[in-house]
Design an enzyme around this catalytic site. Structure first.
Site, PDB file in Angstrom:
ATOM      1  N   SER A 166      -2.248   8.260   3.689  1.00 47.28           N
ATOM      2  CA  SER A 166      -2.414   9.520   4.410  1.00 47.28           C
ATOM      3  C   SER A 166      -3.198   9.244   5.684  1.00 47.28           C
ATOM      4  O   SER A 166      -3.855   8.213   5.816  1.00 47.28           O
ATOM      5  CB  SER A 166      -3.119  10.562   3.541  1.00 47.28           C
ATOM      6  OG  SER A 166      -4.363  10.088   3.085  1.00 47.28           O
ATOM      7  N   GLU A 210      -2.582  -1.899  -3.222  1.00 46.96           N
ATOM      8  CA  GLU A 210      -3.769  -1.181  -2.752  1.00 46.96           C
ATOM      9  C   GLU A 210      -3.579   0.317  -2.915  1.00 46.96           C
ATOM     10  O   GLU A 210      -2.558   0.887  -2.513  1.00 46.96           O
ATOM     11  CB  GLU A 210      -4.052  -1.509  -1.281  1.00 46.96           C
ATOM     12  CG  GLU A 210      -5.368  -0.918  -0.817  1.00 46.96           C
ATOM     13  CD  GLU A 210      -5.713  -1.308   0.616  1.00 46.96           C
ATOM     14  OE1 GLU A 210      -6.025  -0.397   1.405  1.00 46.96           O
ATOM     15  OE2 GLU A 210      -5.671  -2.511   0.931  1.00 46.96           O
ATOM     16  N   LYS A 239       0.893  -1.167   0.000  1.00 45.93           N
ATOM     17  CA  LYS A 239       0.000   0.000   0.000  1.00 45.93           C
ATOM     18  C   LYS A 239       0.926   1.210   0.000  1.00 45.93           C
ATOM     19  O   LYS A 239       1.212   1.784   1.058  1.00 45.93           O
ATOM     20  CB  LYS A 239      -0.926  -0.005   1.213  1.00 45.93           C
ATOM     21  CG  LYS A 239      -1.976   1.106   1.183  1.00 45.93           C
ATOM     22  CD  LYS A 239      -2.918   1.019   2.371  1.00 45.93           C
ATOM     23  CE  LYS A 239      -3.889   2.206   2.393  1.00 45.93           C
ATOM     24  NZ  LYS A 239      -4.875   2.147   1.320  1.00 45.93           N
ATOM     25  N   GLY A 250      -7.739   6.161  -1.159  1.00 48.14           N
ATOM     26  CA  GLY A 250      -8.964   6.876  -1.477  1.00 48.14           C
ATOM     27  C   GLY A 250      -9.654   6.327  -2.714  1.00 48.14           C
ATOM     28  O   GLY A 250      -9.610   5.128  -2.995  1.00 48.14           O
TER      29      GLY A 250
END
Length: 225
Positions: free
Chosen positions: A41, A117, A37, A120
């Protein structure tokens, strides 16, 4: 070797939940699997096990340590904002070319299935010129689109599918992860999206515990990959 990009129609739709369950399902069948990933954030170093990278690392059966976090999530930012904004608050940027090269390198050096991944939704900005959609387009790997069952998800999901199709992205399947927010039932949401999704298989996943990987929905998803 197979690389699969897991993206969402928005934030908090269950991307990491779905990815972690798929990791566990593949491991249970003896398949080799890894996950990255790269961009995160809203990252809190004091809460490693509960972070999205921590959840993926635990699903891989590895210790959740700072070194493992570095291994799968090199671009981490504290602010819970889009990556471009979160990076700017720290005087940093997401180097798009380096991000794409990192994903390609990790995929090329890993045996088995590699889940990449996203962060968002598909139109989330990574820097001042690139979005997650540009990231997906550059990698040219199959995509799992994860949606929720909240009110408004049908429009969000069909818009995402339309935009991905315009970029000639290979959509493997659509996974509707049941939301806690108000909306239609999971079954109604799946049926409605499926009516407009052409030949794509739309798979509903109810809210589940850590044993989610044992749910038949994940066998269906694995069978498509």
């Amino acid at each position: 070797m197979t690389s699969v990009f897991v993206t969402g129609t928005g934030t908090d739709v269950g991307k990491t939940f779905v990815t972690a369950a798929l990791i566990r399902r593949l491991r249970a069948t003896g398949r080799e699997v890894d996950a990255i990933k790269p961009v995160v954030s809203g990252f809190d170093p004091a809460a490693l096990p509960a972070s999205d990278p921590g959840v993926l690392i635990a699903a891989l059966g590895r210790p959740v340590t700072p070194a493992e976090i570095d291994r799968i999530s090199p671009w981490r930012f504290a602010a819970p904002l889009s990556p471009d904004m979160a990076a700017a608050r720290e005087g940093r940027v997401v180097d798009f070319d380096a991000l794409v090269a990192y994903c390609r390198s990790r995929a090329a050096s890993t045996r088995g299935v590699v889940f990449i991944e996203g962060v968002g939704g598909i139109m989330v900005p990574l820097d001042d010129r690139h979005t997650v959609l540009d990231w997906i387009t550059a990698l040219r790997v199959p995509v799992i689109v994860v949606a929720g069952s909240y009110l408004g998800t049908i429009s969000h999901t069909l818009t995402a599918l339309h935009v991905l199709a315009r970029r000639n992205v290979d959509i493997a399947t659509v996974v509707v992860s049941e939301s806690t927010a108000p909306g239609a039932s999971l079954e109604e949401t799946v049926e409605s999206i499926a009516r407009f999704a052409g030949t794509l298989e739309v798979i509903g996943v109810p809210r589940l515990t850590d044993a989610a990987c044992e749910h038949p929905a994940f066998d269906r998803i694995v069978g498509i990959l």
